[in-house]
Design an enzyme around this catalytic site. Structure first.
Site, PDB file in Angstrom:
ATOM      1  N   ASN A  10       0.870  -1.172   0.000  1.00 42.60           N
ATOM      2  CA  ASN A  10       0.000   0.000   0.000  1.00 42.60           C
ATOM      3  C   ASN A  10       0.910   1.227   0.000  1.00 42.60           C
ATOM      4  O   ASN A  10       1.467   1.605   1.028  1.00 42.60           O
ATOM      5  CB  ASN A  10      -0.873  -0.034   1.257  1.00 42.60           C
ATOM      6  CG  ASN A  10      -1.823   1.137   1.341  1.00 42.60           C
ATOM      7  OD1 ASN A  10      -1.782   2.045   0.505  1.00 42.60           O
ATOM      8  ND2 ASN A  10      -2.679   1.135   2.349  1.00 42.60           N
ATOM      9  N   ARG A  90      -2.539  -2.047  -3.370  1.00 43.69           N
ATOM     10  CA  ARG A  90      -3.750  -1.255  -3.144  1.00 43.69           C
ATOM     11  C   ARG A  90      -3.606   0.025  -3.957  1.00 43.69           C
ATOM     12  O   ARG A  90      -2.626   0.757  -3.809  1.00 43.69           O
ATOM     13  CB  ARG A  90      -3.880  -0.912  -1.674  1.00 43.69           C
ATOM     14  CG  ARG A  90      -5.049  -0.006  -1.413  1.00 43.69           C
ATOM     15  CD  ARG A  90      -5.000   0.617  -0.049  1.00 43.69           C
ATOM     16  NE  ARG A  90      -6.125   1.530   0.077  1.00 43.69           N
ATOM     17  CZ  ARG A  90      -6.048   2.678   0.735  1.00 43.69           C
ATOM     18  NH1 ARG A  90      -4.934   3.057   1.314  1.00 43.69           N
ATOM     19  NH2 ARG A  90      -7.097   3.457   0.816  1.00 43.69           N
ATOM     20  N   HIS A 179     -12.599   3.243   0.218  1.00 47.37           N
ATOM     21  CA  HIS A 179     -12.701   2.207   1.266  1.00 47.37           C
ATOM     22  C   HIS A 179     -13.441   0.970   0.762  1.00 47.37           C
ATOM     23  O   HIS A 179     -13.993   0.201   1.549  1.00 47.37           O
ATOM     24  CB  HIS A 179     -13.502   2.706   2.500  1.00 47.37           C
ATOM     25  CG  HIS A 179     -12.767   3.637   3.406  1.00 47.37           C
ATOM     26  ND1 HIS A 179     -13.418   4.597   4.140  1.00 47.37           N
ATOM     27  CD2 HIS A 179     -11.457   3.753   3.709  1.00 47.37           C
ATOM     28  CE1 HIS A 179     -12.550   5.277   4.857  1.00 47.37           C
ATOM     29  NE2 HIS A 179     -11.336   4.789   4.612  1.00 47.37           N
ATOM     30  N   ARG A 240     -10.200  15.590   8.249  1.00 49.11           N
ATOM     31  CA  ARG A 240     -10.990  16.041   7.091  1.00 49.11           C
ATOM     32  C   ARG A 240     -12.382  16.503   7.524  1.00 49.11           C
ATOM     33  O   ARG A 240     -12.982  15.902   8.418  1.00 49.11           O
ATOM     34  CB  ARG A 240     -11.137  14.900   6.084  1.00 49.11           C
ATOM     35  CG  ARG A 240      -9.918  14.713   5.205  1.00 49.11           C
ATOM     36  CD  ARG A 240     -10.043  13.491   4.339  1.00 49.11           C
ATOM     37  NE  ARG A 240      -9.149  12.432   4.793  1.00 49.11           N
ATOM     38  CZ  ARG A 240      -9.220  11.168   4.392  1.00 49.11           C
ATOM     39  NH1 ARG A 240     -10.125  10.797   3.518  1.00 49.11           N
ATOM     40  NH2 ARG A 240      -8.367  10.279   4.859  1.00 49.11           N
ATOM     41  N   GLU A 385      -8.325  -5.511   5.091  1.00 56.17           N
ATOM     42  CA  GLU A 385      -8.166  -5.159   3.682  1.00 56.17           C
ATOM     43  C   GLU A 385      -7.028  -5.940   3.020  1.00 56.17           C
ATOM     44  O   GLU A 385      -7.111  -6.305   1.852  1.00 56.17           O
ATOM     45  CB  GLU A 385      -7.940  -3.651   3.559  1.00 56.17           C
ATOM     46  CG  GLU A 385      -9.219  -2.890   3.908  1.00 56.17           C
ATOM     47  CD  GLU A 385      -8.988  -1.443   4.304  1.00 56.17           C
ATOM     48  OE1 GLU A 385      -9.142  -0.576   3.452  1.00 56.17           O
ATOM     49  OE2 GLU A 385      -8.661  -1.189   5.476  1.00 56.17           O
TER      50      GLU A 385
END
Ligand code: ADP
Length: 397
Positions: A10, A90, A179, A240, A385
């Site tokens: 990733n 990813r 996601h 965020r 994941e």
């Protein structure tokens, strides 16, 4: 017989997470992180057999490349060279082009780079990791698993922005959602745990980590999700803002804020951090709240209220609901945040099972609330994941 391990990568702009996953058992044999890329103090660290090792990375040159080269020698020294069957990457943005995992060739790599227009912070870093891994592992098949792919089943009415349609045809402006790997995984796991066929299931999956998003998953397919054209949309997150009135952007720019200042504020100085002025980390917010910090309490309330509002509105895309499924660092660990979210949903009949909610933490799954009214439960399912990425690769060998 050798094992069926997958190296999962990733790759971020200044970091690179990696893991060697046993695609059969699901165990992470090795997991690690390269960080501070671009800085003299760049390091790589990994955990193997419970033991952590950290090393500096050569200061000069391409740190993604250095880190991945180090992985080759690490894998050799651990004796896993013949066990690794694939490399899974990813990749954040697959646009409309990638609706599922693909084997990487030159054309795919070019397309991932082309999509950097839509994900300027993420796709170039993903491409860098892929290029370095192809060089380091030339004999292994490499696959790209996209964060957006799972959401490509959203109906047009869910992904269309209420703006001039030419902006979609010209620039691809629409909801993409992110996601996806996590929403995919926890919806499948939830169906398994509840012993219902995934193709006849209805879930609202709620991924709450530093980034956070909600997804309506009907019969195994994403029908709507709260992140949008970028991962800035939807829920309030660690730093965020999530959804805000776009009129605020115009207002601030008229006050003399530059475009960079506005977006730096929205991406890096908002959310838990912006509201509390203490931390972006949910644990820190909960601790400060206990000590009576009022803005930490406000951050907690804004966050939980917004998540509950989203969950309630995500009944709309569904035709049935079996469970609300919490996951991600906050969703998997904070009984307090989950309870507040569910209390906000009391009109939908959710009653929290305190014991169940306390137990379903630190890697434990479980039912945490029930609604007689909806005939549904709320539950916790730890996400994984890396395992999805590993299995997606092995399925395509
Ligand atoms: P990322 O989105 O970066 O993968 P994670 O899914 O690991 O992040 O989630 C990180 C968030 O989870 C942080 O806000 C952290 O405080 C929160 N978290 C982890 N453990 C707990 C806990 N025991 N209680 C509350 N929040 C927690």
């Amino acid at each position: 017989m050798s094992n069926s391990y997958v190296l999962v990568i990733n790759s971020g702009s200044s970091s690179l997470k990696f893991a060697i996953i046993d695609s059969v058992s699901g165990d992470a044999i090795v997991s690690g992180l390269g960080e501070c890329f671009g800085l003299p103090e760049a390091t790589i660290s990994w955990k193997f057999n419970g033991e952590k090792t950290q090393e500096a990375i050569e200061a000069q040159g391409n740190h993604h490349q250095h880190a991945i080269k180090r992985l080759v020698t690490l894998i050799e020294s651990l004796g896993f060279t013949n066990d690794i069957v694939a490399v899974g990457h990813r990749v954040v943005h697959g646009g409309e082009k990638f609706t599922s995992t693909v084997k990487i060739d030159n054309q795919v790599l070019t397309e991932i780079e082309r999509l950097s227009d839509l994900a300027p912070l993420h796709n170039p870093a993903g491409a860098k990791g892929i290029e370095a891994a192809i060089e380091a592992f030339p004999n292994l098949p490499q696959f790209a698993v996209f964060d957006t792919a799972f959401h490509q089943t959203m109906p047009t009415k869910a992904f269309t922005a209420g703006i001039d349609k030419d902006l979609y045809t010209e620039y691809g402006i629409r909801r993409y959602g992110f996601h996806g790997t996590s929403h995919f995984y926890v919806s499948r796991q939830a169906a398994k745990i509840l012993d219902i066929p995934v193709e006849k299931s209805g879930f609202i999956t709620v991924h709450l980590g530093n980034g956070a998003s909600v997804c309506a998953v009907q019969n195994g397919k994403s029908k709507d999700t709260s992140m949008g054209f970028t991962p800035l949309a939807g829920l309030m997150m660690g730093t965020r803002s999530g959804d805000i009135d776009p009129g605020i952007l115009e207002f601030l720019m008229k006050k003399g804020w530059s475009q960079d200042q506005v977006f730096d504020m929205l991406n890096k100085k908002s959310g838990f951090l912006g509201v509390s002025h203490i931390t972006s980390d949910a644990r820190g917010i909960l601790e400060a709240m206990e000590q009576g910090h009022e803005d930490a309490k406000l951050a907690f309330e804004v966050f939980t209220y917004r998540v509950a509002k989203y969950i309630a509105s995500y009944l709309i895309p569904l035709t049935s609901l079996d469970a609300i499924v919490f996951t991600g660092g906050i969703g998997e660990n904070s009984n307090i945040i989950r309870e507040e979210i569910l209390n906000n949903l009391s009109l939908l009949g959710f009653v929290v099972d305190s014991e169940g909610n306390d137990k379903a933490r630190f890697g434990n799954e479980g039912i945490i609330a029930r609604s007689e009214l909806l005939g549904a439960v709320a539950m916790v399912v730890p996400t994984n994941e890396e395992l999805v990425i590993a299995r997606e690769c092995v399925e395509r060998l």
